[in-house]
Design a protein around this motif. Structure first.
Motif, PDB file in Angstrom:
ATOM      1  N   THR A  63       0.299  -7.763  -5.645  1.00  0.00           N
ATOM      2  CA  THR A  63       0.146  -6.551  -6.446  1.00  0.00           C
ATOM      3  C   THR A  63       0.128  -5.347  -5.528  1.00  0.00           C
ATOM      4  OG1 THR A  63      -1.189  -7.806  -8.020  1.00  0.00           O
ATOM      5  CG2 THR A  63      -1.310  -5.408  -8.158  1.00  0.00           C
ATOM      6  N   ARG A  64       0.814  -4.323  -5.935  1.00  0.00           N
ATOM      7  CA  ARG A  64       0.814  -3.073  -5.138  1.00  0.00           C
ATOM      8  C   ARG A  64      -0.468  -2.307  -5.386  1.00  0.00           C
ATOM      9  NH1 ARG A  64       4.703   0.528  -6.532  1.00  0.00           N
ATOM     10  NH2 ARG A  64       3.996   1.792  -4.826  1.00  0.00           N
ATOM     11  N   LYS A  65      -0.969  -1.703  -4.326  1.00  0.00           N
ATOM     12  CA  LYS A  65      -2.154  -0.847  -4.394  1.00  0.00           C
ATOM     13  C   LYS A  65      -1.670   0.588  -4.434  1.00  0.00           C
ATOM     14  CE  LYS A  65      -4.123  -4.133  -1.267  1.00  0.00           C
ATOM     15  NZ  LYS A  65      -3.366  -4.505  -0.117  1.00  0.00           N
ATOM     16  N   GLN A 122      -1.298   4.577  -5.150  1.00  0.00           N
ATOM     17  CA  GLN A 122      -2.254   5.683  -5.084  1.00  0.00           C
ATOM     18  C   GLN A 122      -2.518   6.243  -6.448  1.00  0.00           C
ATOM     19  OE1 GLN A 122       0.296   5.473  -2.752  1.00  0.00           O
ATOM     20  NE2 GLN A 122      -0.826   5.468  -0.860  1.00  0.00           N
ATOM     21  N   SER A 161       0.801  -1.219   0.000  1.00  0.00           N
ATOM     22  CA  SER A 161       0.000   0.000   0.000  1.00  0.00           C
ATOM     23  C   SER A 161       0.841   1.281   0.000  1.00  0.00           C
ATOM     24  CB  SER A 161      -0.943   0.006   1.204  1.00  0.00           C
ATOM     25  OG  SER A 161      -0.207   0.031   2.406  1.00  0.00           O
TER      26      SER A 161
END
Length: 146
Positions: A142-144, A146, A17
């Motif tokens: 998987t990266r969330k 921004q 995140s």
């Protein structure tokens, strides 16, 4: 109470995140560990924000700030490449800018900094390399962003 780093799963959640990572003590010399780690994190898609009072201009194509307080945008992780005795003050500065995580690189430990971070509601991670943890905890994730 003895300090304990978050679980690897929690570290993976933090990294998944994370957007902006302020790197305190980031060197502009490509043979330094801080530079190599920042370069690797940048190549993984993280936004790095260099913090080094001795550098004017840019590092890795990003504007370098002299202090955390100068950064004009939110910071998710404050990643520290400084000696342990400087970490308590850096923890206070990280708290003042509303950082979510204080991350002390491998070989850097400060119980006082961890306590300051906890009091400010930040997660503290000590004596761990962010690049190594990213490689271990982000496999298949998987990266969330921004």
């Amino acid at each position: 109470m003895a300090f304990e780093n978050p679980s690897r799963e929690r570290i993976g959640d933090i990294l998944a995140s994370a957007g902006n990572i302020a790197i305190v003590g980031l060197s502009d010399k490509s043979d330094r560990t801080s530079y190599m780690v920042a370069y690797a994190m940048q190549n993984k898609g993280y936004r790095i924000i260099p913090v080094n009072p001795m550098v004017d201009g840019e590092i890795l194509g990003e504007k370098c700030y002299h202090s955390l307080a100068e950064i004009p945008e939110p910071v998710d992780i404050v990643n520290v490449f400084r000696r342990s005795e400087f970490c308590a003050e850096l923890a206070r500065e990280a708290a003042a800018i509303g950082a979510k995580v204080l991350w002390l690189q491998q070989g850097v430990v400060s119980q006082e900094a961890a306590e300051i971070a906890a009091e400010a509601g930040m997660t503290a991670i000590m004596d761990r390399c962010i690049k190594v943890e990213e490689a271990i905890t982000m496999q298949g994730r998987t990266r969330k962003t921004q």
